[in-house]
Design a protein around this motif. Structure first.
Motif, PDB file in Angstrom:
ATOM      1  N   ILE A 167      -1.455   4.346  -8.545  1.00 49.82           N
ATOM      2  CA  ILE A 167      -1.871   5.752  -8.566  1.00 49.82           C
ATOM      3  C   ILE A 167      -1.225   6.461  -9.756  1.00 49.82           C
ATOM      4  O   ILE A 167      -0.147   6.065 -10.220  1.00 49.82           O
ATOM      5  CB  ILE A 167      -1.506   6.462  -7.239  1.00 49.82           C
ATOM      6  CG1 ILE A 167      -2.369   7.697  -7.039  1.00 49.82           C
ATOM      7  CG2 ILE A 167      -0.034   6.813  -7.187  1.00 49.82           C
ATOM      8  CD1 ILE A 167      -2.329   8.220  -5.621  1.00 49.82           C
ATOM      9  N   THR A 211     -10.898   9.547  -6.842  1.00 47.23           N
ATOM     10  CA  THR A 211     -11.282   8.149  -7.096  1.00 47.23           C
ATOM     11  C   THR A 211     -12.653   8.037  -7.741  1.00 47.23           C
ATOM     12  O   THR A 211     -12.996   6.988  -8.293  1.00 47.23           O
ATOM     13  CB  THR A 211     -11.279   7.343  -5.794  1.00 47.23           C
ATOM     14  OG1 THR A 211     -12.140   7.970  -4.840  1.00 47.23           O
ATOM     15  CG2 THR A 211      -9.872   7.258  -5.204  1.00 47.23           C
ATOM     16  N   THR A 262      -4.479   1.963  -1.477  1.00 43.27           N
ATOM     17  CA  THR A 262      -4.276   1.722  -2.904  1.00 43.27           C
ATOM     18  C   THR A 262      -2.823   1.373  -3.157  1.00 43.27           C
ATOM     19  O   THR A 262      -1.913   1.810  -2.437  1.00 43.27           O
ATOM     20  CB  THR A 262      -4.675   2.954  -3.731  1.00 43.27           C
ATOM     21  OG1 THR A 262      -4.483   2.681  -5.119  1.00 43.27           O
ATOM     22  CG2 THR A 262      -3.837   4.157  -3.351  1.00 43.27           C
ATOM     23  N   LYS A 263      -2.615   0.588  -4.188  1.00 41.25           N
ATOM     24  CA  LYS A 263      -1.264   0.206  -4.620  1.00 41.25           C
ATOM     25  C   LYS A 263      -0.910   0.826  -5.966  1.00 41.25           C
ATOM     26  O   LYS A 263       0.227   0.710  -6.417  1.00 41.25           O
ATOM     27  CB  LYS A 263      -1.146  -1.328  -4.712  1.00 41.25           C
ATOM     28  CG  LYS A 263      -1.283  -2.054  -3.374  1.00 41.25           C
ATOM     29  CD  LYS A 263      -1.162  -3.554  -3.581  1.00 41.25           C
ATOM     30  CE  LYS A 263      -1.149  -4.308  -2.252  1.00 41.25           C
ATOM     31  NZ  LYS A 263      -2.419  -4.165  -1.522  1.00 41.25           N
ATOM     32  N   ASP A 279       0.840  -1.199   0.000  1.00 38.43           N
ATOM     33  CA  ASP A 279       0.000   0.000   0.000  1.00 38.43           C
ATOM     34  C   ASP A 279       0.876   1.251   0.000  1.00 38.43           C
ATOM     35  O   ASP A 279       1.912   1.310   0.680  1.00 38.43           O
ATOM     36  CB  ASP A 279      -0.908   0.025   1.236  1.00 38.43           C
ATOM     37  CG  ASP A 279      -1.991  -1.044   1.184  1.00 38.43           C
ATOM     38  OD1 ASP A 279      -2.307  -1.492   0.063  1.00 38.43           O
ATOM     39  OD2 ASP A 279      -2.510  -1.425   2.248  1.00 38.43           O
ATOM     40  N   ASN A 293      -6.112   6.817   1.162  1.00 36.66           N
ATOM     41  CA  ASN A 293      -6.844   5.672   0.627  1.00 36.66           C
ATOM     42  C   ASN A 293      -5.929   4.461   0.537  1.00 36.66           C
ATOM     43  O   ASN A 293      -4.722   4.592   0.321  1.00 36.66           O
ATOM     44  CB  ASN A 293      -7.397   5.998  -0.771  1.00 36.66           C
ATOM     45  CG  ASN A 293      -8.243   7.260  -0.764  1.00 36.66           C
ATOM     46  OD1 ASN A 293      -7.747   8.325  -0.462  1.00 36.66           O
ATOM     47  ND2 ASN A 293      -9.509   7.142  -1.122  1.00 36.66           N
TER      48      ASN A 293
END
Length: 252
Positions: free
Chosen positions: A84, A160, A81-82, A60, A79
């Motif tokens: 972006i 997002t 998330t991996k 992450d 957030n």
């Protein structure tokens, strides 16, 4: 921050490449990747035109730190998330060090993080193609497309929620338009009138130019001549300035 010789050589080659292809393709940014083994769990690359940074992490993402001439700026990623995307249009031209912090794990006491460092050089303003008519390479202008979150550097927030794609037009909306014979005649007549008007305007401009360039002629002064509005007769004073009396003496 001191630059390594390898980085200087890389930037020199990038500038040469950009200058040689400037009139055809635009590369807005260049990246100097971290090639260490410990950085393999973070894929970091630019898109074709160099206006967007893509990050794909094994863990992450925790935050992104950017170090430039203005100092350090930190952008927290709240957030989970991996992946972006980071649009680079808000970064002025110059060299930047990116530090991407990953969350490798956590327990009741600590959050275990890992930082991957790489460099990006902003070479050209991203909106430069508008003012100079340059055709850029493939760019991600519509950044809301796709499902990968976007880190907005200008607003310091993650986007997002993307707008839904617009429905395609139905076949009924694309029905061909049929013109009858009368309509076709009207269109042809209108086109012919526009062509004649354009031709008349060009002819009028040419006539005006020729009229201005005509040499000025005047009839020599004679006391017996009767003047009229359409004649250009030399004045008495001008005649006396440029001629002698019959006895060979100048006029007083």
């Amino acid at each position: 921050m001191k630059k390594t010789p390898n980085f200087k050589m890389f930037m020199f080659l990038m500038v040469v490449f950009v200058n040689t292809s400037y009139s055809q393709d635009v590369v807005y940014s260049a990246i100097f990747k971290n090639v260490n083994k410990t950085a393999e769990n973070l894929k970091h690359h630019l898109n074709t035109s160099g206006d967007t940074l893509y990050l794909e992490s094994k863990f992450d993402l925790n935050r992104i730190e950017i170090i430039g001439t203005d100092g350090l700026k930190t952008f927290a990623i709240n957030n989970i998330t991996k992946d972006i995307r980071v649009p680079l249009n808000s970064l002025p031209m110059g060299d930047y060090t990116f530090a991407v912090v990953q969350t490798e794990g956590r327990d009741d006491t600590y959050i275990y993080t890992k930082t991957i460092v790489f460099k990006i050089s902003r070479l050209l303003p991203i909106d430069m193609d508008i003012s100079r008519g340059i055709t850029p390479l493939n760019a991600s202008i519509y950044l809301a497309g796709g499902t990968i979150p976007i880190l907005d550097l200008a607003e310091n927030k993650i986007i997002t929620d993307f707008p839904a794609a617009m429905d395609l037009a139905s076949m009924e909306d694309n029905k061909p338009v049929h013109l009858d014979y009368t309509s076709m005649e009207s269109l042809v007549a209108l086109q012919e009138k526009e062509n004649l008007d354009a031709k008349h305007l060009r002819t009028k401009k040419i006539d005006n130019i020729l009229e201005r360039n005509k040499p000025a002629y005047s009839k020599a002064y004679n006391i017996t001549d009767i003047r009229s509005g359409n004649q250009n007769i030399q004045s008495r004073a001008d005649y006396r300035r440029n001629n002698l009396r019959p006895n060979g003496l100048p006029y007083d």
